[in-house]
Design an enzyme around this catalytic site. Structure first.
Site, PDB file in Angstrom:
ATOM      1  N   LEU A 157     -11.982 -12.364 -13.238  1.00 53.64           N
ATOM      2  CA  LEU A 157     -10.742 -11.613 -13.091  1.00 53.64           C
ATOM      3  C   LEU A 157      -9.637 -12.489 -12.511  1.00 53.64           C
ATOM      4  O   LEU A 157      -9.864 -13.250 -11.572  1.00 53.64           O
ATOM      5  CB  LEU A 157     -10.985 -10.425 -12.160  1.00 53.64           C
ATOM      6  CG  LEU A 157      -9.760  -9.577 -11.773  1.00 53.64           C
ATOM      7  CD1 LEU A 157      -9.286  -8.738 -12.955  1.00 53.64           C
ATOM      8  CD2 LEU A 157     -10.078  -8.700 -10.568  1.00 53.64           C
ATOM      9  N   HIS A 161      -1.576   0.912   6.908  1.00 61.44           N
ATOM     10  CA  HIS A 161      -1.587  -0.366   6.201  1.00 61.44           C
ATOM     11  C   HIS A 161      -2.980  -1.000   6.255  1.00 61.44           C
ATOM     12  O   HIS A 161      -3.459  -1.557   5.263  1.00 61.44           O
ATOM     13  CB  HIS A 161      -0.555  -1.316   6.807  1.00 61.44           C
ATOM     14  CG  HIS A 161       0.861  -0.834   6.659  1.00 61.44           C
ATOM     15  ND1 HIS A 161       1.365  -0.377   5.455  1.00 61.44           N
ATOM     16  CD2 HIS A 161       1.873  -0.730   7.557  1.00 61.44           C
ATOM     17  CE1 HIS A 161       2.628  -0.024   5.621  1.00 61.44           C
ATOM     18  NE2 HIS A 161       2.951  -0.221   6.881  1.00 61.44           N
ATOM     19  N   ASP A 221       1.444   2.051  -2.450  1.00 61.45           N
ATOM     20  CA  ASP A 221       2.478   2.786  -1.739  1.00 61.45           C
ATOM     21  C   ASP A 221       1.853   3.962  -1.011  1.00 61.45           C
ATOM     22  O   ASP A 221       0.813   4.481  -1.422  1.00 61.45           O
ATOM     23  CB  ASP A 221       3.535   3.277  -2.737  1.00 61.45           C
ATOM     24  CG  ASP A 221       4.706   3.959  -2.052  1.00 61.45           C
ATOM     25  OD1 ASP A 221       5.073   3.524  -0.945  1.00 61.45           O
ATOM     26  OD2 ASP A 221       5.229   4.938  -2.607  1.00 61.45           O
TER      27      ASP A 221
END
Length: 209
Positions: A135, A41, A24
């Site tokens: 992962l 972004h 965010d």
């Protein structure tokens, strides 16, 4: 070896098994610098790459990134279009490195709301990294915690209608088993960048504690 040290750290609780991050503040970061929101972004890609690298290095099992929420559809169409294109470009650019480093990539969210081309490319990326033992990178796209719970409840209801499940037997375990992250450990570290302190409809069930 590094893998053995990482396993030892996980065992004594020094490293979380599952880290969840809401990305965010990218747009606000850009606006404070008199840049277009799109610049924020795009700049947000680097911290995501850093998070993947650090979780891999430290031996975390799962990293879940909130990339695009169901509420993000309310943003201006131009911004939504840019976010979708940026997501597609980033995914295809990073998949080779992810595969080489043993990362398994999967997506959660309401895929039916996405363009068919994007759905197909997401499926291709998942297939490319399926079976990797490093992962587990989970990317939430068009995801909402309420949607997740409603979809799980609907699947349970369908099982009851088919006679596969007695409503009286539905408990937390049965509901959890129908959620998007059913087979993964719940997050034990939740991070939200950008300064806000709220969950914003992200993994509502899984972040309860």
């Amino acid at each position: 070896p590094a893998s053995r040290r990482a396993a030892a750290l996980r065992a004594d609780g020094a490293v979380p098994r599952h880290v969840a991050i809401i990305m965010d503040g990218n747009g606000r970061w850009a606006q404070r610098r008199l840049l277009p929101r799109s610049a924020g972004h795009r700049a947000g890609i680097k911290p995501v790459r850093m998070a993947v690298e650090e979780c891999t290095r430290r031996g975390c099992e799962v990293l879940t990134i909130f990339a695009f929420s169901s509420e993000n559809w309310r943003r201006p169409p131009q911004e939504v279009g840019f976010l979708m294109q940026l997501f597609l470009e980033s995914m295809e650019r990073e998949v080779d490195d992810l595969a080489r480093n043993g990362v398994e990539l999967r997506f959660i969210g309401e895929r039916a709301s996405l363009a068919r081309e994007l759905q197909e490319r997401m499926a291709g990326v998942e297939a490319r990294t399926r079976g990797n033992t490093g992962l587990k990178l989970v990317v939430a796209v068009a995801y909402g915690g309420r949607w997740d719970l409603v979809a799980a409840a609907r699947r349970l209801a369908e099982k009851c209608v088919r006679g596969e499940l007695d409503p009286a037997d539905i408990g937390e375990h049965e509901l959890h088993a129908e959620l998007q992250l059913a087979e993964l450990p719940d997050p034990d570290l939740f991070i939200r960048t950008g300064g806000e302190q709220r969950i914003s409809n992200f993994l509502l069930w899984n972040l309860a504690y």
